[in-house]
Design an enzyme around this catalytic site. Structure first.
Site, short mmCIF file in Angstrom:
data_model
loop_
_atom_site.label_atom_id
_atom_site.label_comp_id
_atom_site.label_asym_id
_atom_site.label_seq_id
_atom_site.Cartn_x
_atom_site.Cartn_y
_atom_site.Cartn_z
N GLU A 207 -53.35 -34.73 80.11
CA GLU A 207 -53.77 -33.49 80.77
C GLU A 207 -53.75 -33.64 82.29
O GLU A 207 -53.47 -32.68 83.00
CB GLU A 207 -55.15 -33.04 80.26
CG GLU A 207 -55.26 -32.80 78.75
CD GLU A 207 -54.22 -31.82 78.19
OE1 GLU A 207 -53.76 -30.92 78.92
OE2 GLU A 207 -53.85 -31.98 77.00
N GLU B 173 -44.67 -29.93 80.01
CA GLU B 173 -44.83 -31.05 79.09
C GLU B 173 -44.05 -32.29 79.57
O GLU B 173 -44.42 -33.41 79.28
CB GLU B 173 -44.41 -30.63 77.67
CG GLU B 173 -44.89 -31.52 76.57
CD GLU B 173 -46.42 -31.52 76.35
OE1 GLU B 173 -47.11 -30.69 76.98
OE2 GLU B 173 -46.89 -32.36 75.57
MG MG Z 1 -49.45 -30.94 76.86
#
Ligand code: MG
Length: 503
Positions: free
Chosen positions: A270, A299
């Site tokens: 994160e 991502e």
């Molecule tokens: Mg993620």
């Protein structure tokens, strides 16, 4: 001197009006974060009401005649710069959604996903899919309606994929997985035959002290040069990042009292998302191109930090003195042994805890399920069986309960159908960045051992990825920044090198 991003008069008028929408987005974001973290449970009903109303208000303001006129005018303007073009593109995308999706529908979607999130949490507590099933049924029904409202050329799922990754189609995702999966299977077979292969690792069972684990996460973030005045860390059922502009990102992790890598890896993952958002251009925060546009690129950042930085022996060595504080037994393990725990490969049940090789089987399963739910080929009530069959087929493991299976992810409860494929695509992109970053700076394995090295990686990512924010699409950024196209070659090279050394 402050850079002038916008010169066009119409764009300037748009941005003036957009500030109200930005404010509503901002408040909606805070409501959502609160709902996932600290909201008292009984607030759920009115929160759902408030968020649904907020969504309707947003649509109403967006569809204001004068605002729409300005967007249409801006479309015809000539000589717009890249920032201005991106503003027009983002607003056109939003306009299309708001025009095609009736307000009653949006309201129902907001309300249903709030209720579904509650039901999902309850179902997880009772470990019982049947509590969540009727809500999921409604969510899928709404997703199908949404696809029909938005329109699509080939597959209803295309309309939903496009929400998260502009222009992505079902066919493209299928073409992505088809050659990729057999290569991963091949590597997995190699690993499983190695004498170093093991299904378990003692460290997974090692309990830890939660308060000390929190401290380890905090110290790790400090080592990663986090700016604590921009990013905060909290706890939630499912780790996530919520960004509210370049000066504010909120990340979460979870604490399961054992298997410390899960909590640590989520924190680092994160952090990668939050760093990206906070390194975008802050002057764009209140505009439609504030923050990050591509979910896949997002991502690509979290995975790069989690796996490519976080797995390094030098990195583990650097935080080792903090790691051994979370449990008295841990000092019996060397950096080498801990490293083996970080990089272990084995087919498993939980996506977020999966290794880099088998991870993509988890995504493929969700992709196939979503695609077939949308087309009506399969039904929600049959999902537990379908889920288990697919896990058996692709991974050779079967969950013994719903929490280990179909209830593990929060995406469906949130109505985020079409999101999962971006995880695999983003992961593959992380290897493209790694390749080019190492060409410029040298190996990440060396850089990951010091705060200075980490800072160099951050600076490189800012220059090559983050600064582009939502100005271009994922494919454009890959092209502009490093002259690459989306492909799995770098990623497969990276996996083969890494895991053939370990196994
Ligand atoms: Mg993620």
């Amino acid at each position: 001197m402050e850079k002038e991003f916008f010169q066009n008069k119409i764009i300037k008028q748009i941005l003036e009006k957009y500030k109200v929408l930005w404010t509503l987005n901002y408040l909606g974001g805070l409501c959502e974060w609160d709902m996932m973290t600290y909201m008292p449970k009984k607030a759920a009903f009115f929160r759902a009401e408030a968020m649904a109303n907020l969504g309707v208000l947003r649509q109403k303001i967006f569809l204001d005649e004068n605002f729409v006129k300005l967007i249409e005018q801006a479309e015809k303007e000539e000589g717009l710069n890249d920032y201005e073009l991106a503003i027009v593109n983002q607003l056109k995308r939003a306009l299309k959604h708001y025009k095609l999706l009736p307000p009653e529908f949006l309201e129902e979607l907001d309300r249903t996903t709030c209720e579904a999130h509650e039901a999902w949490e309850k179902a997880r507590k009772k470990n019982d899919f049947s509590i969540f099933e009727p809500l999921l049924e409604r969510v899928i029904d709404l997703a199908r309606k949404e696809a029909n409202y938005l329109g699509y050329k080939e597959h209803p799922y295309d309309a939903l994929l496009d929400i998260y990754e502009e222009g992505l189609t079902t066919k493209e995702v299928e073409d992505f997985f088809t050659p990729f999966i057999p290569k991963l299977k091949e590597l997995l077979e190699y690993v499983k035959k190695s004498k170093n292969y093991s299904e378990t690792n003692e460290l997974e069972e090692e309990p830890y002290d939660t308060e000390r684990m929190k401290e380890l996460n905090k110290q790790t973030l400090e080592f990663l040069n986090i700016d604590p005045e921009k990013i905060r860390l909290d706890i939630s059922v499912h780790p996530f990042t919520l960004s509210l502009g370049a000066n504010e990102a909120r990340i979460t992790t979870r604490y399961h009292q054992k298997d410390f890598l899960q909590s640590l890896a989520s924190t680092i993952h994160e952090f990668g998302h939050a760093l990206y958002e906070t390194q975008t251009i802050s002057e764009l925060t209140q505009t439609p191109i504030g923050g990050v546009g591509s979910v896949s690129l997002h991502e690509s950042q979290s995975r790069l930090w989690e796996k490519m930085v976080g797995h390094n022996k030098e990195f583990i060595k650097a935080i080792y003195p903090e790691i051994i504080k979370i449990s008295p037994k841990l000092e019996n393990y060397s950096v080498e042994e801990m490293h083996r725990y970080f990089v272990k490969v084995r087919p498993s049940l939980i996506r977020t805890e999966a290794d880099e090789i088998t991870y993509h089987f988890h995504i493929l399963i969700r992709f196939e399920i979503e695609r077939d739910l949308l087309s009506g080929k399969i039904k929600v009530k049959d999902l537990p069986i379908i889920w288990n069959d697919k896990y058996k087929e692709y991974l050779g493991v079967v969950p013994s309960n719903d929490n280990e299976g179909i209830l593990q992810d929060s995406h469906w409860a949130g109505g985020n159908i079409g999101y999962f494929p971006t995880y695999s695509i983003g992961t593959v992109i992380s290897a493209i960045w790694k390749y080019h970053l190492e060409k410029d700076l040298g190996e990440i394995s060396t850089l990951a051992g010091s705060k200075e090295g980490i800072a160099k990686i951050q600076e490189w990512l800012k220059e090559h990825v983050h600064k582009y924010g939502a100005i271009y699409t994922m494919k454009e950024i890959l092209q502009k920044s490093v002259g690459e196209e989306l492909g799995t070659t770098y990623f497969l090279d990276y996996l083969n090198k890494k895991y053939k050394e370990i196994y």
